[in-house]
Design a protein around this motif. Structure first.
Motif, PDB file in Angstrom:
ATOM      1  N   GLN A  29       0.830  -1.205   0.000  1.00 40.27           N
ATOM      2  CA  GLN A  29       0.000   0.000   0.000  1.00 40.27           C
ATOM      3  C   GLN A  29       0.870   1.263   0.000  1.00 40.27           C
ATOM      4  OE1 GLN A  29      -2.286  -0.896   3.513  1.00 40.27           O
ATOM      5  NE2 GLN A  29      -3.982  -1.775   2.328  1.00 40.27           N
ATOM      6  N   SER A  30       1.937   1.219   0.769  1.00 38.42           N
ATOM      7  CA  SER A  30       2.849   2.362   0.838  1.00 38.42           C
ATOM      8  C   SER A  30       3.573   2.586  -0.481  1.00 38.42           C
ATOM      9  CB  SER A  30       3.873   2.160   1.963  1.00 38.42           C
ATOM     10  OG  SER A  30       3.229   2.056   3.203  1.00 38.42           O
ATOM     11  N   MET A  31       3.999   1.505  -1.113  1.00 36.41           N
ATOM     12  CA  MET A  31       4.702   1.629  -2.389  1.00 36.41           C
ATOM     13  C   MET A  31       3.763   2.108  -3.494  1.00 36.41           C
ATOM     14  SD  MET A  31       7.828   1.281  -1.905  1.00 36.41           S
ATOM     15  CE  MET A  31       8.316   1.311  -3.620  1.00 36.41           C
ATOM     16  N   ILE A  32       2.516   1.692  -3.455  1.00 36.57           N
ATOM     17  CA  ILE A  32       1.539   2.197  -4.425  1.00 36.57           C
ATOM     18  C   ILE A  32       1.398   3.705  -4.246  1.00 36.57           C
ATOM     19  CG2 ILE A  32      -0.922   2.233  -5.024  1.00 36.57           C
ATOM     20  CD1 ILE A  32      -0.894  -0.850  -4.419  1.00 36.57           C
ATOM     21  N   MET A  33       1.259   4.150  -3.012  1.00 36.04           N
ATOM     22  CA  MET A  33       1.150   5.571  -2.731  1.00 36.04           C
ATOM     23  C   MET A  33       2.411   6.310  -3.209  1.00 36.04           C
ATOM     24  SD  MET A  33       0.547   7.469   0.943  1.00 36.04           S
ATOM     25  CE  MET A  33       2.248   7.284   1.488  1.00 36.04           C
ATOM     26  N   ALA A  70       2.899   0.580 -14.424  1.00 39.18           N
ATOM     27  CA  ALA A  70       2.975  -0.881 -14.500  1.00 39.18           C
ATOM     28  C   ALA A  70       3.231  -1.479 -13.117  1.00 39.18           C
ATOM     29  CB  ALA A  70       4.065  -1.304 -15.473  1.00 39.18           C
ATOM     30  N   GLU A  71       4.101  -0.854 -12.346  1.00 33.33           N
ATOM     31  CA  GLU A  71       4.385  -1.347 -10.988  1.00 33.33           C
ATOM     32  C   GLU A  71       3.148  -1.240 -10.098  1.00 33.33           C
ATOM     33  OE1 GLU A  71       7.165  -2.766  -9.499  1.00 33.33           O
ATOM     34  OE2 GLU A  71       7.849  -2.977 -11.561  1.00 33.33           O
ATOM     35  N   ILE A  72       2.410  -0.148 -10.222  1.00 37.81           N
ATOM     36  CA  ILE A  72       1.185   0.009  -9.436  1.00 37.81           C
ATOM     37  C   ILE A  72       0.201  -1.103  -9.775  1.00 37.81           C
ATOM     38  CG2 ILE A  72      -0.878   1.451  -9.136  1.00 37.81           C
ATOM     39  CD1 ILE A  72       1.036   3.904  -9.424  1.00 37.81           C
ATOM     40  N   ASP A  73       0.018  -1.376 -11.051  1.00 41.99           N
ATOM     41  CA  ASP A  73      -0.885  -2.463 -11.458  1.00 41.99           C
ATOM     42  C   ASP A  73      -0.429  -3.794 -10.869  1.00 41.99           C
ATOM     43  OD1 ASP A  73      -2.408  -0.675 -12.937  1.00 41.99           O
ATOM     44  OD2 ASP A  73      -1.491  -1.217 -14.854  1.00 41.99           O
ATOM     45  N   ARG A  74       0.864  -4.060 -10.938  1.00 46.58           N
ATOM     46  CA  ARG A  74       1.418  -5.312 -10.397  1.00 46.58           C
ATOM     47  C   ARG A  74       1.175  -5.415  -8.905  1.00 46.58           C
ATOM     48  NH1 ARG A  74       6.517  -4.774 -12.260  1.00 46.58           N
ATOM     49  NH2 ARG A  74       5.824  -5.495 -14.270  1.00 46.58           N
ATOM     50  N   MET A  75       1.424  -4.322  -8.176  1.00 40.70           N
ATOM     51  CA  MET A  75       1.245  -4.361  -6.725  1.00 40.70           C
ATOM     52  C   MET A  75      -0.222  -4.490  -6.341  1.00 40.70           C
ATOM     53  SD  MET A  75       4.223  -1.806  -5.289  1.00 40.70           S
ATOM     54  CE  MET A  75       3.953  -0.465  -6.443  1.00 40.70           C
ATOM     55  N   ARG A  76      -1.107  -3.875  -7.104  1.00 42.33           N
ATOM     56  CA  ARG A  76      -2.544  -4.026  -6.823  1.00 42.33           C
ATOM     57  C   ARG A  76      -2.994  -5.468  -7.038  1.00 42.33           C
ATOM     58  NH1 ARG A  76      -4.405   1.729  -9.301  1.00 42.33           N
ATOM     59  NH2 ARG A  76      -4.161   2.889  -7.365  1.00 42.33           N
ATOM     60  N   ARG A  77      -2.446  -6.112  -8.044  1.00 39.89           N
ATOM     61  CA  ARG A  77      -2.765  -7.544  -8.252  1.00 39.89           C
ATOM     62  C   ARG A  77      -2.233  -8.382  -7.081  1.00 39.89           C
ATOM     63  NH1 ARG A  77      -1.159  -6.302 -13.545  1.00 39.89           N
ATOM     64  NH2 ARG A  77       0.797  -7.440 -13.268  1.00 39.89           N
TER      65      ARG A  77
END
Length: 81
Positions: A29-33, A70-77
């Motif tokens: 969650q922190s990395m997405i932010m 792309a990283e956000i999409d990966r982390m959300r998955r």
């Protein structure tokens, strides 16, 4: 004021105290932010007059947008799994 996407001291402390699955979730969650903060800074840069005229700035901004998205999409998955 912190740059967009930077964790506060309280958020860092919570991450430091977390363990196991709770840490994993909080870290993602922190990395997405954090990545969303980078995207917002790039959008602000691209909205600046003349910013896209410099080919290096343009290339960098586009790379950030693409890679961070792309990283956000990966982390959300990962969070959903």
């Amino acid at each position: 004021m912190l740059m967009p996407g930077m964790l506060t001291l309280q958020q860092m402390a919570a991450l430091d105290k977390a363990r196991g699955a709770q840490f994993d979730r909080l870290f993602l969650q922190s990395m997405i932010m954090h990545h969303e903060g980078a995207i917002s800074m790039v959008k602000a840069l691209m909205a600046s007059p003349g910013a896209t005229q410099d080919v290096n700035v343009f290339r960098f901004a586009n790379d950030v947008m693409g890679h961070q998205s792309a990283e956000i999409d990966r982390m959300r998955r990962m969070l959903a799994a």
